[in-house]
Design a protein around this motif. Structure first.
Motif, PDB file in Angstrom:
ATOM      1  N   ARG A  64      15.542 -27.192   7.515  1.00 44.09           N
ATOM      2  CA  ARG A  64      16.319 -26.223   8.574  1.00 44.09           C
ATOM      3  C   ARG A  64      17.377 -25.470   7.627  1.00 44.09           C
ATOM      4  NH1 ARG A  64      16.499 -29.968  14.110  1.00 44.09           N
ATOM      5  NH2 ARG A  64      14.289 -30.847  13.740  1.00 44.09           N
ATOM      6  N   LEU A  65      17.725 -24.381   8.161  1.00 43.82           N
ATOM      7  CA  LEU A  65      18.451 -23.527   7.502  1.00 43.82           C
ATOM      8  C   LEU A  65      19.900 -23.980   8.069  1.00 43.82           C
ATOM      9  CD1 LEU A  65      19.330 -21.154   5.741  1.00 43.82           C
ATOM     10  CD2 LEU A  65      19.178 -19.542   7.641  1.00 43.82           C
ATOM     11  N   VAL A  66      21.142 -24.249   7.206  1.00 42.20           N
ATOM     12  CA  VAL A  66      22.311 -24.690   7.680  1.00 42.20           C
ATOM     13  C   VAL A  66      23.263 -23.406   7.355  1.00 42.20           C
ATOM     14  CG1 VAL A  66      24.191 -26.172   7.248  1.00 42.20           C
ATOM     15  CG2 VAL A  66      21.863 -26.995   6.903  1.00 42.20           C
ATOM     16  N   TYR A  67      23.239 -22.920   6.197  1.00 48.95           N
ATOM     17  CA  TYR A  67      24.185 -21.764   5.808  1.00 48.95           C
ATOM     18  C   TYR A  67      23.388 -20.820   4.766  1.00 48.95           C
ATOM     19  CZ  TYR A  67      27.625 -19.517   2.585  1.00 48.95           C
ATOM     20  OH  TYR A  67      28.290 -18.801   1.739  1.00 48.95           O
ATOM     21  N   ALA A  68      23.891 -19.219   5.015  1.00 52.06           N
ATOM     22  CA  ALA A  68      23.354 -18.491   4.126  1.00 52.06           C
ATOM     23  C   ALA A  68      24.151 -17.402   4.270  1.00 52.06           C
ATOM     24  CB  ALA A  68      22.005 -17.943   4.283  1.00 52.06           C
ATOM     25  N   ILE A 102      19.708 -11.721   7.712  1.00 48.63           N
ATOM     26  CA  ILE A 102      19.940 -11.171   6.418  1.00 48.63           C
ATOM     27  C   ILE A 102      20.952 -10.361   6.132  1.00 48.63           C
ATOM     28  CG2 ILE A 102      18.424  -9.792   4.588  1.00 48.63           C
ATOM     29  CD1 ILE A 102      16.967 -12.176   5.107  1.00 48.63           C
ATOM     30  N   ALA A 103      21.284  -9.546   7.070  1.00 48.57           N
ATOM     31  CA  ALA A 103      22.382  -8.635   6.910  1.00 48.57           C
ATOM     32  C   ALA A 103      23.560  -9.224   7.056  1.00 48.57           C
ATOM     33  CB  ALA A 103      22.213  -7.297   7.673  1.00 48.57           C
ATOM     34  N   ASP A 104      23.738  -9.984   8.112  1.00 49.86           N
ATOM     35  CA  ASP A 104      24.992 -10.717   8.619  1.00 49.86           C
ATOM     36  C   ASP A 104      25.337 -12.083   8.235  1.00 49.86           C
ATOM     37  OD1 ASP A 104      25.301  -8.245  10.013  1.00 49.86           O
ATOM     38  OD2 ASP A 104      24.252  -8.905  11.742  1.00 49.86           O
ATOM     39  N   GLY A 105      24.378 -12.920   7.634  1.00 54.92           N
ATOM     40  CA  GLY A 105      24.607 -14.069   7.322  1.00 54.92           C
ATOM     41  C   GLY A 105      24.185 -15.311   8.290  1.00 54.92           C
ATOM     42  N   PHE A 106      24.233 -16.244   8.113  1.00 52.76           N
ATOM     43  CA  PHE A 106      23.834 -17.414   8.996  1.00 52.76           C
ATOM     44  C   PHE A 106      24.654 -18.672   8.523  1.00 52.76           C
ATOM     45  CE2 PHE A 106      21.890 -21.355  10.484  1.00 52.76           C
ATOM     46  CZ  PHE A 106      21.289 -20.893  11.664  1.00 52.76           C
ATOM     47  N   LEU A 107      25.438 -19.242   9.661  1.00 48.00           N
ATOM     48  CA  LEU A 107      26.210 -20.411   9.456  1.00 48.00           C
ATOM     49  C   LEU A 107      26.215 -21.525  10.786  1.00 48.00           C
ATOM     50  CD1 LEU A 107      28.158 -22.320   7.750  1.00 48.00           C
ATOM     51  CD2 LEU A 107      30.112 -21.137   8.953  1.00 48.00           C
ATOM     52  N   ALA A 108      25.554 -22.358  10.775  1.00 48.43           N
ATOM     53  CA  ALA A 108      25.222 -23.342  11.911  1.00 48.43           C
ATOM     54  C   ALA A 108      26.818 -24.284  12.116  1.00 48.43           C
ATOM     55  CB  ALA A 108      24.013 -24.430  11.603  1.00 48.43           C
ATOM     56  N   ALA A 109      26.978 -23.994  13.353  1.00 47.37           N
ATOM     57  CA  ALA A 109      28.503 -24.571  13.707  1.00 47.37           C
ATOM     58  C   ALA A 109      28.142 -26.183  13.908  1.00 47.37           C
ATOM     59  CB  ALA A 109      28.899 -23.998  14.818  1.00 47.37           C
ATOM     60  N   THR A 110      26.912 -26.510  14.279  1.00 45.65           N
ATOM     61  CA  THR A 110      26.620 -27.858  14.539  1.00 45.65           C
ATOM     62  C   THR A 110      25.234 -28.202  14.056  1.00 45.65           C
ATOM     63  OG1 THR A 110      25.829 -27.586  16.800  1.00 45.65           O
ATOM     64  CG2 THR A 110      28.289 -27.936  16.729  1.00 45.65           C
ATOM     65  N   LEU A 111      24.767 -29.603  14.027  1.00 53.13           N
ATOM     66  CA  LEU A 111      23.391 -30.041  13.625  1.00 53.13           C
ATOM     67  C   LEU A 111      22.570 -29.381  14.480  1.00 53.13           C
ATOM     68  CD1 LEU A 111      23.854 -33.560  13.014  1.00 53.13           C
ATOM     69  CD2 LEU A 111      23.462 -32.020  11.219  1.00 53.13           C
ATOM     70  N   ALA A 112      22.814 -29.299  15.820  1.00 52.38           N
ATOM     71  CA  ALA A 112      21.849 -28.569  17.051  1.00 52.38           C
ATOM     72  C   ALA A 112      21.615 -27.040  16.599  1.00 52.38           C
ATOM     73  CB  ALA A 112      22.343 -28.874  18.242  1.00 52.38           C
ATOM     74  N   ASP A 113      22.494 -26.230  15.937  1.00 54.97           N
ATOM     75  CA  ASP A 113      22.337 -25.073  15.502  1.00 54.97           C
ATOM     76  C   ASP A 113      21.634 -24.584  14.240  1.00 54.97           C
ATOM     77  OD1 ASP A 113      24.173 -24.263  17.762  1.00 54.97           O
ATOM     78  OD2 ASP A 113      25.716 -24.779  16.580  1.00 54.97           O
ATOM     79  N   PHE A 116      22.581 -23.603   2.111  1.00 55.16           N
ATOM     80  CA  PHE A 116      22.266 -24.872   2.262  1.00 55.16           C
ATOM     81  C   PHE A 116      21.248 -24.994   3.156  1.00 55.16           C
ATOM     82  CE2 PHE A 116      26.789 -25.121   0.675  1.00 55.16           C
ATOM     83  CZ  PHE A 116      26.542 -25.991  -0.120  1.00 55.16           C
ATOM     84  N   LEU A 117      20.424 -26.137   2.923  1.00 52.70           N
ATOM     85  CA  LEU A 117      19.140 -26.446   3.819  1.00 52.70           C
ATOM     86  C   LEU A 117      19.540 -27.942   4.247  1.00 52.70           C
ATOM     87  CD1 LEU A 117      16.353 -25.285   1.883  1.00 52.70           C
ATOM     88  CD2 LEU A 117      16.971 -23.980   4.019  1.00 52.70           C
ATOM     89  N   ARG A 118      18.820 -28.489   5.223  1.00 55.24           N
ATOM     90  CA  ARG A 118      18.825 -29.823   5.475  1.00 55.24           C
ATOM     91  C   ARG A 118      17.467 -30.278   5.797  1.00 55.24           C
ATOM     92  NH1 ARG A 118      23.295 -32.686   6.710  1.00 55.24           N
ATOM     93  NH2 ARG A 118      24.493 -30.717   7.670  1.00 55.24           N
ATOM     94  N   ILE A 119      17.033 -31.520   5.309  1.00 54.54           N
ATOM     95  CA  ILE A 119      15.951 -32.290   5.572  1.00 54.54           C
ATOM     96  C   ILE A 119      16.011 -33.104   6.643  1.00 54.54           C
ATOM     97  CG2 ILE A 119      14.898 -31.739   3.255  1.00 54.54           C
ATOM     98  CD1 ILE A 119      15.677 -34.733   2.588  1.00 54.54           C
ATOM     99  N   TYR A 120      14.813 -33.085   7.585  1.00 54.31           N
ATOM    100  CA  TYR A 120      14.897 -33.873   8.832  1.00 54.31           C
ATOM    101  C   TYR A 120      13.406 -34.756   8.779  1.00 54.31           C
ATOM    102  CZ  TYR A 120      18.831 -31.319  11.288  1.00 54.31           C
ATOM    103  OH  TYR A 120      20.108 -30.818  11.689  1.00 54.31           O
TER     104      TYR A 120
END
Length: 689
Positions: free
Chosen positions: A190-194, A98-109, A220-224
């Motif tokens: 799944r969460l991709v970026y916030a 929440i404070a620092d944000g989130f960014l998945a570098a790859t699909l696995a993340d 961004f989210l992604r549906i699996y």
């Protein structure tokens, strides 16, 4: 700029009589979109192919938001505040997303969001004749049971694969129409970026429902499916270009609820009973949360999401309450009803057909006032904001209801609802005991205050304990924080629930009877006769104004149209766009105007002339958060995240001169993904490279 308090802001608001909607008013269903009206106003008419593509690219998030597909690999655009719960779920005391944000570098993340489901409308079928035939001339309990039984049958017939389909019969015009919405659902989201919350919610509560805004409220989210990203050839085109003032734009999303079709008696109930009671409830729990969060950094971290939700609700409901208290606004609503009643009275055929449903509704409201306190505290607010209590009651009720034939169950536990309920109950999610205890204790203390110490239900709930003692005993003793325990109880059915020694399960089993009894009174003595009356009101509106009407919002897919524009109020003109320069000028270094370190450090690289947020006169309401805002080509140029202060009265009426939606631009999102949070993988996907 300084805005006046909401009460003053509504003085000029014009609630329309739901004749043919004027200006850019309306949250239109996709099967009844007024293309000809758009053509007459803007010279462009979306054809069926355009509507189908947008519909199939628009998703409902069961967490309460809207979203859209923006790539062929299941990438979903929504708002940051629509994924805050997910970011909170995956955070720990070592990693605060929440404070620092989130960014998945790859699909696995990319990380799963517990309880979240994404749904796409694949068809809409009119079931009005079938449901109304089942209801016939029944009233009260018979009406509710006939309607709910027929709805259950339609939903069960409509969806044969609960793993991938969801069917929902939606009540429109208060019972004037019934439509079956068929959804393709995706239960792995799944969460991709916030971004950081201080970037997404820059300006905090003071800027909430106001403009100018400088919020990067996008995610961004992604549906699996089957562990792999869903291939989605049907998706929106990403257009990272600034909006043009005056251009035609569309918003495709799921507005949650409006009450524009309420009678004066129903609005009086909102004004005098439910809204003031809700405001007091939210104000006190807000204070308790803030005080408790100040005692411990970990409580401050884990309480942020709930506090944000409470504060947002408080401000929104306050605006609605003040709208109904404003003489000018309320007077227009009253005149609208008077005009319709006069037109009905002037036509003997219509009058004979519909009778006087306004009087019928008024009689029902008198009953509702009598039962409101026990219904509110034993049913609506039971458990307060406690997830554990909500889970316990859902497990108990699901077990009890599944022992009945599908058509005889409470609507929330019919077969068509069980798959999502099971997912929400059994997905792994964090539990914060301090919030659980505070919530249950607060609920019990307020129930005692409202219903009195001597009320039998209150005596049963508390026994010889204080609210705090009951809450502590239940929360420290329960094992429902373990998803495996919840899953076992849900799958085990009534036998497992009745055999359970879990204190929360035992507590609900012992005391939910009072809640179910008052719920039945509401269903049979308030909801059912209201449905009968509102069906007649719908017939009156159709007879007087024709069928070119839009229904109240129902958290189902709608399409609104409008133009990018600002507004003028009390001689002050508000421009429709803000740019990055304004963000940096607004920053003070102290919350809520403190920019995150990454955003501050990127200042030399940012093009400060680029648009951050913009306004349009599209008709929206809560639930539209995350909706794509589209140009005439159907390309996405932003995501809706708010309305201005004037729009809060939009729950009851729309004013095209003042009501504005607020969106974050794709330009700002792309600038952030390029220069603040470098994300070449995402950018390449958005541009199909």
């Amino acid at each position: 700029m300084k805005f006046l308090p909401p009460a003053a802001a509504f003085l000029a608001a014009a609630a329309l009589p739901l004749s043919a909607a004027r200006a850019d008013e309306g949250m239109w269903t996709f099967d009844a979109f007024p293309s000809a009206k758009v053509k007459a106003a803007y010279g462009f008419s979306p054809d069926q192919a355009w509507l189908d593509r947008v519909r199939m690219s628009s998703l409902r998030l069961t967490g309460g938001c809207s979203s859209s597909l923006v790539s062929g690999q299941g990438l979903v655009l929504t708002n940051h505040h629509c994924v805050r719960d997910c970011a909170q779920q995956i955070s720990t005391d070592k990693a605060d997303y929440i404070a620092d944000g989130f960014l998945a570098a790859t699909l696995a993340d990319e990380r799963k969001c517990a309880g979240q489901q994404a749904e796409i409308v694949t068809s809409i079928t009119d079931m009005t004749a079938r449901v109304q035939k089942a209801i016939g001339g029944s009233t009260g309990a018979a009406l509710a049971k006939a309607r709910d039984g027929e709805v259950a049958a339609i939903e069960k017939e409509g969806c044969t694969d609960p793993a991938t389909e969801r069917c929902q019969v939606v009540t429109l015009f208060g019972g004037g129409q019934y439509k079956l919405y068929h959804y393709r659902k995706y239960s792995d989201v799944r969460l991709v970026y916030a971004p950081e919350v201080d970037a997404a919610f820059f300006g905090g509560d003071p800027d909430n429902f106001n403009f100018p805004r400088y919020d990067l409220d996008a995610a961004f989210l992604r549906i699996y499916e089957n562990g792999k990203p869903v291939v989605t050839p049907q998706h929106l085109t990403w257009a990272a270009r600034p909006p043009k003032e005056g251009e035609l734009v569309f918003i495709s999303g799921n507005p949650g609820s409006t009450q524009r079709l309420l009678t004066q008696a129903q609005m009086a109930f909102q004004r005098d009973v439910s809204l003031p009671a809700l405001e007091l409830y939210l104000a006190e729990i807000r204070g308790r949360m803030i005080a408790e969060m100040a005692t411990d950094p970990e409580k401050n971290r884990t309480g942020q999401e709930l506090l944000f939700s409470i504060e947002n609700s408080y401000k929104a409901r306050y605006g609605q309450w003040q709208a109904l208290l404003d003489p000018g606004f309320a007077g227009k609503l009253a005149q609208n009803e008077a005009d319709l009643r006069a037109k009905v009275a002037a036509d003997p055929a219509i009058a004979q057909k519909v009778g006087d449903p306004w009087v019928d509704v008024a009689k029902v409201q008198a009953v509702y006032r009598d039962i409101y306190k026990p219904y509110n505290w034993l049913e609506l607010r039971a458990g307060g904001f406690s997830d554990l209590y909500a889970d316990a009651r859902a497990i108990v009720r699901a077990a009890q209801e599944r022992a009945k034939p599908n058509a005889e169950r409470l609507p929330d536990y019919q077969d068509s609802k069980l798959a999502l309920l099971e997912k929400q109950l059994t997905d792994d999610k964090p539990v914060y005991p301090w919030i659980e205890e505070l919530s249950i204790a607060y609920w019990l203390s307020k129930a005692r205050e409202a219903l009195t110490t001597d009320a039998p239900a209150v005596k049963a709930l508390l026994g010889k304990e204080s609210p705090e003692q009951v809450a502590h005993r239940l929360v420290t003793g329960t094992r429902l924080g373990d998803p495996k325990v919840r899953a076992a109880l849900f799958s085990g059915g009534l036998a497992a629930v009745q055999a359970s020694d879990d204190p929360l399960i035992r507590y609900v089993l012992a005391h939910d009877g009072d809640a179910r009894a008052i719920k039945d009174r509401y269903r049979f003595e308030v909801e059912a006769p209201t449905t009968a009356a509102q069906s007649k009101l719908a017939a009156a509106r159709f007879a007087v104004y024709g069928t070119d009407l839009y229904p109240d919002a129902t958290f189902t897919l709608r399409l609104s149209y409008g133009a990018v524009k600002g507004w003028t109020y009390q001689g002050v003109t508000v421009k429709p766009t803000t740019v990055f320069a304004g963000m940096y000028e607004r920053a003070t270094g102290a919350p809520p105007f403190k920019l995150p370190p990454k955003v501050a450090a990127a200042e030399p690289r940012i093009d400060k002339t680029k648009v951050v947020d913009f306004t349009s006169d599209n008709d929206i309401i809560g639930g539209n958060s995350g909706s794509p805002i589209l140009d005439a080509r159907g390309a996405v140029i932003g995501a809706v995240f708010d309305g201005n202060i004037h729009s809060l009265g939009g729950n009851f009426g729309f004013d095209g001169a003042l009501n504005r939606s607020v969106s974050v631009s794709t330009v700002a999102v792309e600038e952030a993904l390029t220069k603040i949070y470098p994300a070449p993988r995402l950018l390449a996907e958005l541009h199909a490279k």
